[in-house]
Design a protein around this motif. Structure first.
Motif, PDB file in Angstrom:
ATOM      1  N   LEU A   1       5.435 -11.440  12.644  1.00 45.92           N
ATOM      2  CA  LEU A   1       5.438 -11.587  14.106  1.00 45.92           C
ATOM      3  C   LEU A   1       6.715 -10.964  14.670  1.00 45.92           C
ATOM      4  O   LEU A   1       7.735 -10.882  13.970  1.00 45.92           O
ATOM      5  CB  LEU A   1       5.380 -13.085  14.452  1.00 45.92           C
ATOM      6  CG  LEU A   1       4.076 -13.817  14.105  1.00 45.92           C
ATOM      7  CD1 LEU A   1       4.206 -15.301  14.429  1.00 45.92           C
ATOM      8  CD2 LEU A   1       2.880 -13.212  14.809  1.00 45.92           C
TER       9      LEU A   1
ATOM     10  N   LYS B   1       4.486  -8.785  15.615  1.00 46.48           N
ATOM     11  CA  LYS B   1       3.318  -7.924  15.368  1.00 46.48           C
ATOM     12  C   LYS B   1       2.185  -8.755  14.765  1.00 46.48           C
ATOM     13  O   LYS B   1       2.432  -9.742  14.046  1.00 46.48           O
ATOM     14  CB  LYS B   1       3.696  -6.782  14.425  1.00 46.48           C
ATOM     15  CG  LYS B   1       4.723  -5.815  15.020  1.00 46.48           C
ATOM     16  CD  LYS B   1       5.187  -4.787  14.008  1.00 46.48           C
ATOM     17  CE  LYS B   1       4.203  -3.655  13.824  1.00 46.48           C
ATOM     18  NZ  LYS B   1       4.735  -2.576  12.972  1.00 46.48           N
ATOM     19  N   TYR B   2       0.962  -8.335  15.058  1.00 45.88           N
ATOM     20  CA  TYR B   2      -0.229  -8.914  14.425  1.00 45.88           C
ATOM     21  C   TYR B   2      -0.314 -10.430  14.595  1.00 45.88           C
ATOM     22  O   TYR B   2      -0.586 -11.180  13.663  1.00 45.88           O
ATOM     23  CB  TYR B   2      -0.289  -8.541  12.930  1.00 45.88           C
ATOM     24  CG  TYR B   2      -0.042  -7.084  12.690  1.00 45.88           C
ATOM     25  CD1 TYR B   2       1.115  -6.648  12.054  1.00 45.88           C
ATOM     26  CD2 TYR B   2      -0.928  -6.131  13.183  1.00 45.88           C
ATOM     27  CE1 TYR B   2       1.362  -5.291  11.894  1.00 45.88           C
ATOM     28  CE2 TYR B   2      -0.688  -4.777  13.011  1.00 45.88           C
ATOM     29  CZ  TYR B   2       0.468  -4.360  12.364  1.00 45.88           C
ATOM     30  OH  TYR B   2       0.717  -3.021  12.206  1.00 45.88           O
TER      31      TYR B   2
ATOM     32  N   VAL C   1      -3.036  -4.756   9.693  1.00 45.83           N
ATOM     33  CA  VAL C   1      -1.821  -4.196   9.080  1.00 45.83           C
ATOM     34  C   VAL C   1      -2.170  -2.945   8.288  1.00 45.83           C
ATOM     35  O   VAL C   1      -1.528  -1.896   8.423  1.00 45.83           O
ATOM     36  CB  VAL C   1      -1.153  -5.249   8.158  1.00 45.83           C
ATOM     37  CG1 VAL C   1      -0.023  -4.613   7.342  1.00 45.83           C
ATOM     38  CG2 VAL C   1      -0.625  -6.428   8.971  1.00 45.83           C
TER      39      VAL C   1
ATOM     40  N   SER D   1      -2.941  -0.038  10.438  1.00 53.89           N
ATOM     41  CA  SER D   1      -1.777   0.482  11.182  1.00 53.89           C
ATOM     42  C   SER D   1      -0.975   1.484  10.348  1.00 53.89           C
ATOM     43  O   SER D   1      -0.177   2.242  10.876  1.00 53.89           O
ATOM     44  CB  SER D   1      -0.841  -0.681  11.543  1.00 53.89           C
ATOM     45  OG  SER D   1      -0.139  -1.087  10.361  1.00 53.89           O
TER      46      SER D   1
ATOM     47  N   ASP E   1       1.356   0.522   8.351  1.00 56.88           N
ATOM     48  CA  ASP E   1       2.689  -0.068   8.109  1.00 56.88           C
ATOM     49  C   ASP E   1       2.981  -0.131   6.617  1.00 56.88           C
ATOM     50  O   ASP E   1       2.076  -0.384   5.816  1.00 56.88           O
ATOM     51  CB  ASP E   1       2.761  -1.505   8.681  1.00 56.88           C
ATOM     52  CG  ASP E   1       2.932  -1.506  10.203  1.00 56.88           C
ATOM     53  OD1 ASP E   1       2.972  -0.396  10.781  1.00 56.88           O
ATOM     54  OD2 ASP E   1       2.999  -2.602  10.789  1.00 56.88           O
TER      55      ASP E   1
ATOM     56  N   SER F   1       4.470  -5.864   5.164  1.00 61.01           N
ATOM     57  CA  SER F   1       3.954  -6.996   5.935  1.00 61.01           C
ATOM     58  C   SER F   1       4.789  -8.202   5.512  1.00 61.01           C
ATOM     59  O   SER F   1       5.911  -8.026   5.029  1.00 61.01           O
ATOM     60  CB  SER F   1       2.460  -7.215   5.645  1.00 61.01           C
ATOM     61  OG  SER F   1       1.947  -8.220   6.520  1.00 61.01           O
TER      62      SER F   1
END
Ligand code: GRF
Length: 203
Positions: A116, A118-119, A133, A136, A138, A141
């Protein structure tokens, strides 16, 4: 009469994060007691875990009350009757009634399977989070422990732990890697909260 803090754990599913809290309490890592488990799902496996641990549980069905107000007041009364000091949201997929968020401001801890802010937010739970995730791109995570308020996944972030996202990851493999860290982060963050490590001004 023990002066150890009393914790209510709210679940909706398998309850592995709740189990991590129970195990931490037994091992002494968490110097508090899990005394009540609340689930909005009658069939949540976490209720079986609570039964095995001989912890009182309650199935909280908002629709069984005449109004959301009455539902919230009843749940608050039950928490107060049990002298609950902190609430741990362990995979609980509903918002808490506002009356409880107000009464327990700064004393409600949530665990979220992403970094957080994010998502997070409404609909961002379970596999939805890990799919987002992966989509994205990324490269990492992780897990977030944060204070809960009246908005999903919105309160003050207390602790986070990062994990790598691998090329080969599926939502399931990423979920498993994150969950392993949740089980470590959640009890630690709750213990720190109870010990007053975090300055809770904005709650
Ligand atoms: C966990 O990933 C938690 O972060 C999320 O929902 C999942 C619950 O798993 N909120 P469990 O019920 O604790 O096993």
């Amino acid at each position: 009469m023990s002066n150890r803090k009393k914790i209510a754990v709210f679940i909706s599913g398998s309850g592995s994060n709740m189990q991590a809290l129970i195990d931490a309490s037994k091992s002494g890592l968490l110097t508090a007691d899990i005394v009540w488990v609340v689930s909005n799902m009658r069939k949540a496996f976490g209720l079986k875990r609570a039964e095995k641990e001989q912890i009182e549980s309650f199935v909280y069905k908002k629709k069984s009350y005449d109004s959301p107000q009455i539902a919230g007041d009843d749940l608050l009364q039950k928490l107060q009757e049990r002298h609950i000091d902190y609430i741990a949201l362990a995979g609980y997929l509903q918002l808490l009634p506002e009356v409880i968020v107000k009464e327990f401001k700064g004393r409600i801890l949530n665990i979220h399977p992403a970094l957080l802010p994010k998502y997070g937010g409404k609909g961002m739970y379970g596999q939805h989070v890990h799919k987002a995730v992966l989509e994205s791109g990324d490269s990492e995570s992780g897990a977030t422990a944060h204070l809960a308020d009246e908005i999903y996944d919105n309160g003050k972030i207390l602790e986070q732990f990062k994990v790598p996202v691998l090329e080969s990851d599926t939502p399931e493999t990423l979920a498993a890697r994150v969950l392993e860290q949740e089980h470590k982060l959640f009890p630690r963050a709750l213990q720190e909260l109870i010990k007053g490590k975090y300055e809770i001004n904005d709650g």
